[in-house]
Design a protein around this motif. Sequence first.
Motif, short mmCIF file in Angstrom:
data_model
loop_
_atom_site.label_atom_id
_atom_site.label_comp_id
_atom_site.label_asym_id
_atom_site.label_seq_id
_atom_site.Cartn_x
_atom_site.Cartn_y
_atom_site.Cartn_z
N LEU A 95 25.07 15.49 30.13
CA LEU A 95 26.69 15.79 29.84
C LEU A 95 27.43 14.49 29.63
O LEU A 95 27.04 13.51 30.26
N ARG A 96 27.80 14.34 28.55
CA ARG A 96 28.47 12.98 28.29
C ARG A 96 30.28 13.05 28.63
O ARG A 96 30.68 14.24 28.55
N PHE A 97 30.92 12.04 28.95
CA PHE A 97 32.16 12.24 29.58
C PHE A 97 32.65 10.88 29.52
O PHE A 97 32.01 10.20 29.25
N ASN A 98 34.15 11.19 29.62
CA ASN A 98 35.05 9.68 29.58
C ASN A 98 35.39 9.53 31.16
O ASN A 98 35.84 10.27 31.79
N LEU A 150 26.93 13.34 44.92
CA LEU A 150 26.89 13.47 43.54
C LEU A 150 28.56 13.75 43.05
O LEU A 150 29.32 14.12 43.71
N THR A 151 28.73 13.07 41.72
CA THR A 151 30.12 13.30 41.15
C THR A 151 30.23 14.62 40.65
O THR A 151 29.12 15.48 40.65
N GLU A 152 31.40 15.02 40.20
CA GLU A 152 31.46 16.49 39.59
C GLU A 152 30.54 16.44 38.35
O GLU A 152 29.91 17.57 38.40
N LEU A 158 23.07 18.96 37.41
CA LEU A 158 22.17 19.58 38.31
C LEU A 158 22.02 20.97 38.43
O LEU A 158 21.04 21.55 38.30
N ASP A 159 23.26 21.53 38.35
CA ASP A 159 23.31 23.31 38.38
C ASP A 159 22.79 23.69 36.96
O ASP A 159 22.21 24.77 37.02
N GLY A 160 23.23 23.04 35.94
CA GLY A 160 22.89 23.22 34.80
C GLY A 160 21.21 23.27 34.45
O GLY A 160 20.48 24.22 33.99
N ALA A 161 20.65 22.29 35.05
CA ALA A 161 19.20 22.13 35.06
C ALA A 161 18.59 22.98 35.98
O ALA A 161 17.58 23.70 35.54
N LYS A 162 18.99 23.34 37.06
CA LYS A 162 18.57 24.35 37.95
C LYS A 162 18.62 25.84 37.26
O LYS A 162 17.68 26.60 37.37
N ASN A 163 19.59 26.08 36.62
CA ASN A 163 19.82 27.34 36.01
C ASN A 163 18.88 27.63 34.70
O ASN A 163 18.34 28.63 34.66
N LYS A 164 18.56 26.47 33.95
CA LYS A 164 17.47 26.57 32.93
C LYS A 164 16.23 27.07 33.51
O LYS A 164 15.27 27.76 33.01
N LEU A 165 15.93 26.43 34.82
CA LEU A 165 14.61 26.66 35.56
C LEU A 165 14.51 28.17 35.76
O LEU A 165 13.41 28.89 35.93
N SER A 166 15.51 28.90 36.25
CA SER A 166 15.51 30.32 36.84
C SER A 166 15.36 31.17 35.83
O SER A 166 15.15 32.44 35.92
N LYS A 167 15.69 30.73 34.37
CA LYS A 167 15.48 31.62 33.24
C LYS A 167 14.10 32.02 32.85
O LYS A 167 13.10 31.53 32.91
#
Length: 167
Positions: A95-98, A150-152, A158-167
């Motif tokens: 994720l890229r962010f300012n 962790l920051t937001e 981390l949640d995105g990577a975890k969700n990819k594993l459960s698919k």
Amino acid sequence: MAISFSPYFPFSTSLEMILIIVLAIVSCVMLGMVMSLQKRIKRMLKGNTTTSIEDSLTKISSELQDLIEFRHGSEEYLTTVERRLRNSVQSVETLRFNAFRGSGSGGNQSFASAFLNENGDGLVISTLYSSDRMSIFAKPVTKFTPAFELTEEEKDVLDGAKNKLSK
């Protein structure tokens, strides 16, 4: 009353004659079956370098043993590959962010990335970019639980990577 035959025909009764004819027919049938069996054996051995059924069975047994050894080797190899795959990175999220939204400096040059294996072990790498410097942070993760706060943005990846594993 007996039937008499000529001396050149040695059978004395018609029963003996019928028996001889039946035996001749049975012999012809058996001869045909033997010839058919020989043809089938030749067809079975055709293309082989063997000359007998015993040689063919020995060759087939040897080839079967080779296949069994190959299967065992393949199973061991696949077990090793499975073990290695479980420990390799299988999910990545970035994720890229300012990082400095209010001050206007930095743009969307900061990022957070999560790298996880199927057990939820890995790390989260994040950077904070400003016009005068850049900071890099690495935070280990064990079973989807970070070792540091962790920051937001880091939680999101981390949640995105975890969700990819459960698919």
